[in-house]
Design a protein around this motif. Sequence first.
Motif, PDB file in Angstrom:
ATOM      1  N   GLN A   1      21.730 -73.563 -28.154  1.00  0.00           N
ATOM      2  CA  GLN A   1      22.054 -73.876 -29.540  1.00  0.00           C
ATOM      3  C   GLN A   1      21.384 -75.181 -29.941  1.00  0.00           C
ATOM      4  O   GLN A   1      21.312 -76.126 -29.149  1.00  0.00           O
ATOM      5  N   GLY A   2      20.882 -75.218 -31.174  1.00  0.00           N
ATOM      6  CA  GLY A   2      20.214 -76.427 -31.636  1.00  0.00           C
ATOM      7  C   GLY A   2      19.739 -76.298 -33.066  1.00  0.00           C
ATOM      8  O   GLY A   2      20.112 -75.367 -33.787  1.00  0.00           O
ATOM      9  N   VAL A   3      18.870 -77.230 -33.463  1.00  0.00           N
ATOM     10  CA  VAL A   3      18.302 -77.235 -34.804  1.00  0.00           C
ATOM     11  C   VAL A   3      16.935 -77.910 -34.746  1.00  0.00           C
ATOM     12  O   VAL A   3      16.754 -78.889 -34.011  1.00  0.00           O
ATOM     13  N   ALA A   4      15.974 -77.376 -35.486  1.00  0.00           N
ATOM     14  CA  ALA A   4      14.651 -77.980 -35.583  1.00  0.00           C
ATOM     15  C   ALA A   4      14.584 -78.834 -36.839  1.00  0.00           C
ATOM     16  O   ALA A   4      14.903 -78.344 -37.931  1.00  0.00           O
ATOM     17  N   PRO A   5      14.198 -80.101 -36.734  1.00  0.00           N
ATOM     18  CA  PRO A   5      14.151 -80.968 -37.918  1.00  0.00           C
ATOM     19  C   PRO A   5      13.011 -80.593 -38.858  1.00  0.00           C
ATOM     20  O   PRO A   5      12.141 -79.781 -38.529  1.00  0.00           O
ATOM     21  N   ALA A   6      13.001 -81.202 -40.018  1.00  0.00           N
ATOM     22  CA  ALA A   6      12.039 -80.847 -41.065  1.00  0.00           C
ATOM     23  C   ALA A   6      10.596 -81.092 -40.648  1.00  0.00           C
ATOM     24  O   ALA A   6       9.680 -80.405 -41.118  1.00  0.00           O
ATOM     25  N   HIS A   7      10.355 -82.070 -39.781  1.00  0.00           N
ATOM     26  CA  HIS A   7       8.979 -82.401 -39.391  1.00  0.00           C
ATOM     27  C   HIS A   7       8.525 -81.642 -38.140  1.00  0.00           C
ATOM     28  O   HIS A   7       7.425 -81.881 -37.637  1.00  0.00           O
ATOM     29  N   SER A   8       9.334 -80.715 -37.657  1.00  0.00           N
ATOM     30  CA  SER A   8       8.984 -79.989 -36.427  1.00  0.00           C
ATOM     31  C   SER A   8       7.851 -78.994 -36.676  1.00  0.00           C
ATOM     32  O   SER A   8       7.845 -78.279 -37.680  1.00  0.00           O
ATOM     33  N   GLU A   9       6.902 -78.963 -35.763  1.00  0.00           N
ATOM     34  CA  GLU A   9       5.848 -77.946 -35.783  1.00  0.00           C
ATOM     35  C   GLU A   9       6.188 -76.776 -34.854  1.00  0.00           C
ATOM     36  O   GLU A   9       5.560 -75.723 -34.927  1.00  0.00           O
ATOM     37  N   GLY A  10       7.197 -76.998 -33.989  1.00  0.00           N
ATOM     38  CA  GLY A  10       7.611 -75.950 -33.074  1.00  0.00           C
ATOM     39  C   GLY A  10       8.274 -76.530 -31.840  1.00  0.00           C
ATOM     40  O   GLY A  10       8.324 -77.760 -31.657  1.00  0.00           O
ATOM     41  N   PHE A  11       8.783 -75.656 -30.997  1.00  0.00           N
ATOM     42  CA  PHE A  11       9.414 -76.095 -29.755  1.00  0.00           C
ATOM     43  C   PHE A  11       9.382 -74.924 -28.783  1.00  0.00           C
ATOM     44  O   PHE A  11       8.998 -73.787 -29.143  1.00  0.00           O
ATOM     45  N   SER A  12       9.780 -75.158 -27.556  1.00  0.00           N
ATOM     46  CA  SER A  12       9.819 -74.068 -26.575  1.00  0.00           C
ATOM     47  C   SER A  12      10.990 -74.254 -25.626  1.00  0.00           C
ATOM     48  O   SER A  12      11.399 -75.381 -25.318  1.00  0.00           O
ATOM     49  N   PHE A  13      11.518 -73.118 -25.174  1.00  0.00           N
ATOM     50  CA  PHE A  13      12.496 -73.080 -24.087  1.00  0.00           C
ATOM     51  C   PHE A  13      11.848 -72.299 -22.963  1.00  0.00           C
ATOM     52  O   PHE A  13      11.309 -71.208 -23.177  1.00  0.00           O
ATOM     53  N   ASN A  14      11.907 -72.857 -21.752  1.00  0.00           N
ATOM     54  CA  ASN A  14      11.159 -72.310 -20.632  1.00  0.00           C
ATOM     55  C   ASN A  14      12.059 -72.066 -19.433  1.00  0.00           C
ATOM     56  O   ASN A  14      12.927 -72.880 -19.112  1.00  0.00           O
ATOM     57  N   LEU A  15      11.842 -70.930 -18.772  1.00  0.00           N
ATOM     58  CA  LEU A  15      12.454 -70.630 -17.486  1.00  0.00           C
ATOM     59  C   LEU A  15      11.333 -70.572 -16.461  1.00  0.00           C
ATOM     60  O   LEU A  15      10.368 -69.820 -16.636  1.00  0.00           O
ATOM     61  N   SER A  16      11.455 -71.370 -15.402  1.00  0.00           N
ATOM     62  CA  SER A  16      10.316 -71.599 -14.517  1.00  0.00           C
ATOM     63  C   SER A  16      10.699 -71.523 -13.047  1.00  0.00           C
ATOM     64  O   SER A  16      11.873 -71.645 -12.675  1.00  0.00           O
ATOM     65  N   SER A  17       9.665 -71.334 -12.234  1.00  0.00           N
ATOM     66  CA  SER A  17       9.782 -71.424 -10.777  1.00  0.00           C
ATOM     67  C   SER A  17       9.119 -72.719 -10.349  1.00  0.00           C
ATOM     68  O   SER A  17       7.903 -72.870 -10.488  1.00  0.00           O
ATOM     69  N   LYS A  18       9.925 -73.646  -9.857  1.00  0.00           N
ATOM     70  CA  LYS A  18       9.364 -74.920  -9.435  1.00  0.00           C
ATOM     71  C   LYS A  18       8.710 -74.759  -8.074  1.00  0.00           C
ATOM     72  O   LYS A  18       9.361 -74.492  -7.066  1.00  0.00           O
TER      73      LYS A  18
END
Length: 337
Positions: A32-49
């Motif tokens: 859950q969240g919110v992107a501010p007005a100046h955001s160009e984008g974001f990502s959520f990642n699931l990874s293998s370290k």
Amino acid sequence: MSLLGNVINPNVTSVGSIPGGNLTPGIQIVVQGVAPAHSEGFSFNLSSKISDSRCDRALHFNPRFTQNCVVRNSLKNNAWAEEETNNGMPFRKEAPFEIVIVTDLYCYKISVNKRNFCVFKHRHPLAGVNTYSVEGIVKITSIKFLEIRTPTCSVQPAVTNHHGAQPTKPKLNPPGCSAHPAVMNHHATQPTKPIFNPAVPLTTGIPGGLYHGKMIFISAVPAGTNRFTFYLQEGSLHNADVGMVFDVRFNFGSCVEMVIRNHRSRGTWGQEEHTIPYFPFVRNVPFEIIILSESTGFKVAVNNQHFLEFRHRLMPLARFNMLHITGDVTVKQVRFQ
């Protein structure tokens, strides 16, 4: 449904560990969240370290306001795979959002703001996914990890636990998941006594030989950087006829991350099969292989995910009465059912 972990107001760009160590089918992740007005984008990642300096990304979920789309992708050995961008753009700047990701045997099922958004088929082994991260310009208020009773997009092979419990019944595919073949379709039988921690190479009898519905469970850990091999064969001689060889090659000759299947008749190997949907094995990471013998061929699942099929080339099945294991692998358990 039970809560495994809840991260409140995490720092963007930080990397967190998956509660319990690794993802398994039936985990729900709620972001859950919110992107501010100046955001160009974001990502959520699931990874293998893999190391402190390298993570392979099993799922890169990337809303891009500048391109008005949501990119899904994976990363391995610092190389991006093919992007998926269909299904529009459900995110808006300054509007709260909720992303729900459900881990399944074959895919990640993703919804946004209570509506189904997409399915992302697994490209990396689910069992190797052990970290999550958030990047870009976004304010995340919480990340919850929950365990649900059953996965929602699959047929799950019958599995017994290590204490000899009775096998569970297969789960049936709901609509929308027909692209993934059923891994198991069999009559329930009593499992035989497991073999624990045998030395490798291992040659052991298959109780009753192979027949339609026979299942072989192998739990093991890749122990080296070369190869390991499973043979379903007739007798124990070194040149025995082989109904199927399953040859996992991390780095052997010209083969890198390949799984070779073949048969041998009267000392002569047949035509190799090389095609695989992904390479499901990770060095030093435990895995389980389930081999199901059916009337037309063998079906193989790795870590409860359907992996491949190998059509029978030699008959009758009952002649193949031995399992032979060689190579760089530590076997934890072998069980026949």
